[in-house]
Design an enzyme around this catalytic site. Structure first.
Site, short mmCIF file in Angstrom:
data_model
loop_
_atom_site.label_atom_id
_atom_site.label_comp_id
_atom_site.label_asym_id
_atom_site.label_seq_id
_atom_site.Cartn_x
_atom_site.Cartn_y
_atom_site.Cartn_z
N CYS A 6 56.47 -90.32 -6.85
CA CYS A 6 55.25 -90.30 -6.52
C CYS A 6 55.26 -90.99 -5.23
O CYS A 6 55.75 -92.20 -4.97
CB CYS A 6 54.27 -91.24 -7.38
SG CYS A 6 52.64 -91.33 -6.65
N GLY A 63 55.72 -95.66 -2.51
CA GLY A 63 56.25 -94.68 -3.50
C GLY A 63 57.03 -95.26 -4.65
O GLY A 63 57.26 -96.36 -4.89
N LYS A 64 57.14 -94.35 -5.65
CA LYS A 64 57.99 -95.06 -6.82
C LYS A 64 58.48 -93.71 -7.52
O LYS A 64 57.93 -92.63 -7.55
CB LYS A 64 57.26 -95.70 -7.78
CG LYS A 64 57.91 -96.55 -8.64
CD LYS A 64 58.38 -97.92 -7.98
CE LYS A 64 58.74 -98.91 -8.66
NZ LYS A 64 58.73 -100.32 -8.02
N GLY A 65 59.72 -93.84 -7.98
CA GLY A 65 60.23 -92.76 -8.89
C GLY A 65 60.98 -93.26 -10.22
O GLY A 65 60.99 -94.52 -10.30
#
Ligand code: GLU
Length: 421
Positions: free
Chosen positions: A65, A110-112
């Site tokens: 994201c 962001g992040k994954g």
């Protein structure tokens, strides 16, 4: 992480939105502006086939994201955990946006995440999974667009695989595409300890503000990993505090007279957990409710909830983890006079040194550790002072104040850049 399905109070995305809404209301932002700031820019879903060691194929699900890219490239870690959901990743990505803004570093958020229990995969399987994820998203990652980093269950090893995969695709070595790399692969001195060091600095600043001595203070640490372990070590070594309880996936231990932290760190490195540490007793009650002055939740989300907040004894909570306290718990803690140093400030040391790593990669010039640590302290002391100032002026919690500072910074950039129609 406590199961979020049935109980919306434990849905991290709902909680992130509630935190945002409370601060945005104080700022008097228009509805459209709030909507823009809250919604992620984009979220992608990947299905990642991996050939397992036995020759079978397993398909894993991954997410990335990008919550915001308005102040700079999306920035944030990648977590490997069996409970990862798209909502969790979106919540964590939004927290990164606010964290980078509070820390005042030129990144968005962001992040994954990949839905996987990494303990069940061999090293080879983990490497193939990491590389498949990095390759699949190689068009969205990049030093100027989206820069991942370690998060829960990922570290230097995964970042080295990441940089290699990305570099093979771009046909040149590109260190600035991820941070948290090993020193030999473009990493920064001090990055491994940075989150824990930042937690220690924030707790020190909080004690100073409240006029509470940190020397001799009793600290309980939930999650004795990279964040909790390092903050415990520095709180003892640099500040003279005492660690009275510690926990991780293996169990919880305590010693009211203080645990030998250097010995515990060695023990954890060997035995992969705190359980059974000589010189401690097993703790059968919740570590969060332990009789202490300072609590460091450094594990996962939703640990301090409406169910246990009233039983918390600590006067200061330093959030090493992201999202450990639910909004309902926040209210209970505030009414009790407990000071919560919010995650987006308290654990921002990690991403701050990630920023320094990215800068060093782009300069091709590397700083000695003392310079990294000095710059980190300078950044965090400024961020802490900005948040305290708003908390005092607006008579709000440190969390609301941190959000107010962050939202204003992000919105200001939107105002200056204008809307591209
Ligand atoms: N995963 C860490 C965090 O939640 C670090 C992110 C980064 O360095 O980009 O802040």
């Amino acid at each position: 992480m406590a199961a979020a399905g049935a109980n919306s109070q434990l849905n991290p995305l709902e909680n992130a939105k509630r935190q945002f809404d409370e601060a945005a209301a104080k700022l008097g932002l228009a509805e459209g502006a709030k909507e823009m700031l809250k919604k992620p820019r984009r979220t992608t879903i990947q299905h990642l086939p991996v050939v397992m060691d036995d020759g079978s194929i397993q398909v894993f699900t991954g997410y990335r994201c990008q919550h915001s890219i308005v102040r700079g490239p999306a920035k944030g870690g990648i977590r490997f955990h069996q409970d990862v959901t798209i909502e969790e990743v979106e919540a964590l990505a939004s927290w990164m946006t606010w964290k980078c803004a509070v820390a005042d570093i030129p990144f968005g958020g962001g992040k994954g995440g990949i839905v996987v229990d990494p303990r069940k995969l061999s090293k080879g399987e983990l490497e193939r999974l990491t590389r498949r994820y990095a390759a699949d998203l190689s068009d969205i990652f990049g030093p100027d667009s989206d820069v991942p980093a370690p998060d829960v269950n990922t570290g230097e090893r995964e970042m080295a695989w990441f940089v290699d995969t990305y570099s093979m695709h771009s046909r040149r070595t590109e260190y600035a595409v991820v941070t948290g790399k090993p020193l030999e692969v473009g990493g920064s001195a001090g990055r491994r300890e940075a989150t824990g060091r930042g937690v220690m600095i924030c707790i020190e600043q909080m004690c100073k503000h409240l006029n509470i001595p940190l020397k001799g203070a009793r600290v309980a640490v939930q999650g004795f990993g990279n964040v909790g372990g390092v903050s415990a070590d520095l709180l003892v070594r640099d500040c003279g505090a005492m660690i009275v309880a510690a926990s991780d996936v293996s169990g919880a231990i305590h010693n009211p007279d203080g645990l030998d932290v250097p010995a515990l760190l060695k023990y954890v490195a060997e035995k992969k957990g705190v359980a059974g540490f000589p010189g401690s007793q097993p703790l059968t009650t919740s570590i969060l409710e332990y009789d202490c002055d300072i609590l460091v939740p450094a594990a996962l989300e939703n640990q301090i909830t409406a169910e246990n907040a009233a039983n918390i004894k600590a006067k200061i909570i330093g959030e090493g983890a992201n999202g450990p306290t639910t909004p309902d718990a926040d209210k209970i803690l505030e009414a009790k006079g407990c000071w919560v140093i919010p995650d987006i400030l308290c654990n921002s040391g990690g991403v701050t040194v990630s920023y320094f790593e990215w800068v060093q990669n782009r300069m091709g010039f590397y700083w000695p550790e003392h310079e990294v640590n000095d710059r980190l302290r300078e950044k965090l002391e400024l961020a802490f002072a900005d948040v305290v100032k708003v908390a005092v002026r607006e008579k709000v919690s440190m969390r609301v104040a941190a959000y107010m500072v962050a939202i204003q910074r992000v919105w200001r950039v939107y105002e200056l850049r204008g809307m591209y129609a």
